[in-house]
Design a protein around this motif. Structure first.
Motif, mmCIF file in Angstrom:
data_model
loop_
_atom_site.group_PDB
_atom_site.id
_atom_site.type_symbol
_atom_site.label_atom_id
_atom_site.label_comp_id
_atom_site.label_asym_id
_atom_site.label_seq_id
_atom_site.Cartn_x
_atom_site.Cartn_y
_atom_site.Cartn_z
ATOM 1 N N TYR A 185 35.806 -25.754 10.617
ATOM 2 C CA TYR A 185 34.645 -26.525 10.186
ATOM 3 C C TYR A 185 34.219 -27.510 11.267
ATOM 4 O O TYR A 185 33.042 -27.870 11.371
ATOM 5 N N PRO A 189 31.089 -25.822 15.212
ATOM 6 C CA PRO A 189 29.904 -26.511 15.747
ATOM 7 C C PRO A 189 30.078 -26.973 17.182
ATOM 8 O O PRO A 189 29.130 -26.953 17.965
ATOM 9 N N SER A 210 22.281 -26.056 13.806
ATOM 10 C CA SER A 210 22.276 -26.528 12.419
ATOM 11 C C SER A 210 22.395 -28.042 12.405
ATOM 12 O O SER A 210 23.331 -28.610 12.954
ATOM 13 N N THR A 211 21.421 -28.694 11.773
ATOM 14 C CA THR A 211 21.422 -30.163 11.673
ATOM 15 C C THR A 211 21.511 -30.613 10.221
ATOM 16 O O THR A 211 21.105 -31.729 9.887
ATOM 17 N N THR A 212 22.032 -29.730 9.341
ATOM 18 C CA THR A 212 22.092 -30.061 7.910
ATOM 19 C C THR A 212 23.294 -30.941 7.571
ATOM 20 O O THR A 212 23.312 -31.578 6.520
ATOM 21 N N ARG A 213 24.311 -30.954 8.441
ATOM 22 C CA ARG A 213 25.490 -31.777 8.161
ATOM 23 C C ARG A 213 25.135 -33.252 8.247
ATOM 24 O O ARG A 213 24.306 -33.656 9.048
ATOM 25 N N ARG A 214 25.803 -34.060 7.400
ATOM 26 C CA ARG A 214 25.520 -35.495 7.352
ATOM 27 C C ARG A 214 26.590 -36.326 8.057
ATOM 28 O O ARG A 214 26.619 -37.540 7.903
ATOM 29 N N ASP A 215 27.472 -35.674 8.806
ATOM 30 C CA ASP A 215 28.531 -36.401 9.494
ATOM 31 C C ASP A 215 28.172 -36.547 10.972
ATOM 32 O O ASP A 215 27.040 -36.273 11.387
ATOM 33 N N GLY A 218 26.866 -33.424 12.674
ATOM 34 C CA GLY A 218 25.447 -33.183 12.386
ATOM 35 C C GLY A 218 24.549 -34.084 13.205
ATOM 36 O O GLY A 218 23.501 -33.649 13.714
ATOM 37 N N GLN A 219 24.943 -35.354 13.348
ATOM 38 C CA GLN A 219 24.155 -36.269 14.167
ATOM 39 C C GLN A 219 24.171 -35.829 15.631
ATOM 40 O O GLN A 219 23.149 -35.908 16.317
ATOM 41 N N ALA A 221 24.505 -32.763 16.749
ATOM 42 C CA ALA A 221 23.628 -31.593 16.867
ATOM 43 C C ALA A 221 22.163 -32.016 16.874
ATOM 44 O O ALA A 221 21.356 -31.481 17.645
ATOM 45 N N GLN A 222 21.827 -32.992 16.027
ATOM 46 C CA GLN A 222 20.448 -33.466 15.975
ATOM 47 C C GLN A 222 20.046 -34.135 17.294
ATOM 48 O O GLN A 222 18.959 -33.893 17.827
#
Length: 458
Positions: A185, A189, A210-215, A218-219, A221-222
């Motif tokens: 997990y 990424p 993928s930028t759907t993660r909120r951790d 995810g940040q 990746a964004q």
């Protein structure tokens, strides 16, 4: 190169081992500090009950002590003269001091459990040494004996030892397996981001992550996607800049080359020769201006740490700029209003800031129809100086405003090219304002255009 999964496996094993060692040390400290004296007192009570029963029923001593050993105790009975008797599992080490035996025979109680040495990696609870016992005096008839006792931990726990060992082993194995699986997990990424960096290094900026993660992943990746888009924009701007520079240089060079060939014609009339020579001179000036502005823009972008800054009067600087443009203002019959307080002092590079005002005022003069007006107004607010340069021209269309400060951008390309302007002026203005930690904004309507410059007052 070791993979991330292998590193995670090693870290997991190391964490388990270190945790187990620390857990054992803390438990052992707790045993020696709290439980050891408690166990000693409890064993003394059990030994005292045995003593009372044996002294009341001396004939049943063998049967009683064998039963007690079968229930989970290790027992040693001695008269101190070589008559020794062991009941239950054999002691691992027969290290009982003879003086301890003599003291018990004399009526003292031996507290071997409470007095067992406290060492980090030795827990007295499991050490079935003869010294790790409690002892009481035993009187059977005319004979005196010393009775030593300690719990038989292996016998008392029995199959529970295997049960708890299996629980520990399965817990460790399942924890390692689940931990390694769960790391996918996190690792997947990161691997995708690593692959994305390779694609960016190859010049491919069209990435989808993928930028759907909120951790934090995810940040990351964004932010990576944002960086990729910015790099793509910068690369496109670089390519466009090179293309624009090539075009801007090629056009006057082509004109110079063509007209130079015509001037070289001996049969060319003198009037036409002079006309073509003037065109060559004009295009040469355009090339010179373009090269100077490109060099200035390049030097501004390379850094301004060594830029000389002084304190000067803003009003005096605007007066100097107006004097330079005086003949153009009179030629077009333009009205100029200046509302700049004498008290306003700026701290910056005087030459560069003069270029800002000259460029903004020059643009206004060149674009205004005859008979219009220009207003220069400055004010101090919240340790900042705000300068407004307003004209009453026909305004700039809204679709052009976002690109005014881009290099080589021209609202009217045909008119600007014929005027000899390079399209770099506002880009240089913005850069100069930024290296002074300021901002420049533009707004426009059918009633005119306003450039607003904000500079900090040091």
């Amino acid at each position: 190169m070791r993979s991330l999964y292998f590193r995670v496996f090693l870290i997991t094993i190391a964490v388990i081992l270190v945790s187990a060692m620390l857990g054992f040390l803390l438990s052992n400290i707790y045993y020696h500090a709290k439980l050891k004296s408690f166990n000693d007192e409890k064993l003394v009570g059990i030994a005292t009950q045995m003593k009372q029963f044996v002294e009341q029923e001396p004939a049943a001593v063998e049967h009683y002590l064998n039963n007690a050993a079968a229930l989970g105790y290790e027992i040693y009975v001695t008269d101190g003269k070589g008559n020794d008797q062991f009941y239950g599992r054999e002691f691992r080490q027969k290290d009982l001091d003879k003086q301890a035996v003599d003291r018990v025979l004399s009526g003292e109680i031996y507290h071997g459990v409470a007095e067992f040495p406290s060492k980090p990696f030795i827990t007295g609870f499991f050490d079935n040494q003869l010294s790790n016992t409690v002892g009481v005096h035993l009187q059977m008839g005319n004979a005196s004996y010393a009775l030593f006792i300690r719990p038989d931990v292996i016998l008392q726990f029995g199959e529970l030892r295997i049960f708890f060992a299996l629980i520990g082993a399965f817990t460790v194995a399942i924890s390692v397996l689940l931990f390694i699986i769960s790391t996918r997990y996190l690792v997947n990424p990161i691997e995708r981001l690593s692959e994305a960096t390779k694609r960016i290094a190859q010049g491919n900026y069209n990435l989808k992550l993928s930028t759907t993660r909120r951790d934090e992943i995810g940040q990351l990746a964004q932010h990576f996607m944002t960086m990729s888009r910015e790099l793509e924009r910068v690369d496109q701007a670089r390519q466009q800049f090179v293309s624009n520079v090539s075009h801007e240089i090629q056009s006057p060079l082509t004109s110079i080359q063509g007209f130079a060939q015509l001037v070289g014609d001996r049969d060319l009339p003198e009037q036409e020769r002079e006309h073509y020579a003037s065109i060559i001179e004009e295009e040469s000036r355009h090339l010179s201006l373009l090269s100077k502005q490109l060099l200035l823009l390049s030097s501004l972008e390379q850094g301004h740490e060594d830029m000389t800054k002084v304190r000067f009067s803003l009003r005096d600087q605007f007066r100097q700029a107006v004097q330079v443009l005086q003949w153009q203002l009179e030629e077009k019959e333009l009205l100029l209003r200046i509302s700049v307080p004498e008290s306003i002092q700026l701290y910056g590079n005087e030459v560069l800031l003069m270029q800002v005002w000259m460029n903004l005022l020059g643009n206004a003069v060149n674009h205004l129809p005859q008979g219009r007006s220009i207003e220069i107004r400055a004010e101090e607010t919240n340790a900042q100086c705000v300068i407004h340069i307003r004209d009453t021209g026909d305004g700039i269309a809204a679709e052009h405003l976002p690109f005014l400060f881009d290099r080589f951008y021209r609202v009217d390309r045909a008119r600007e090219r014929s005027s000899g302007r390079t399209g770099l002026g506002l880009a240089i203005v913005q850069k100069i304002i930024r290296i002074h930690d300021g901002t420049i904004e533009v707004s426009s309507s059918s009633e005119g255009t306003v450039f607003t410059v904000t500079l900090p007052q040091m």
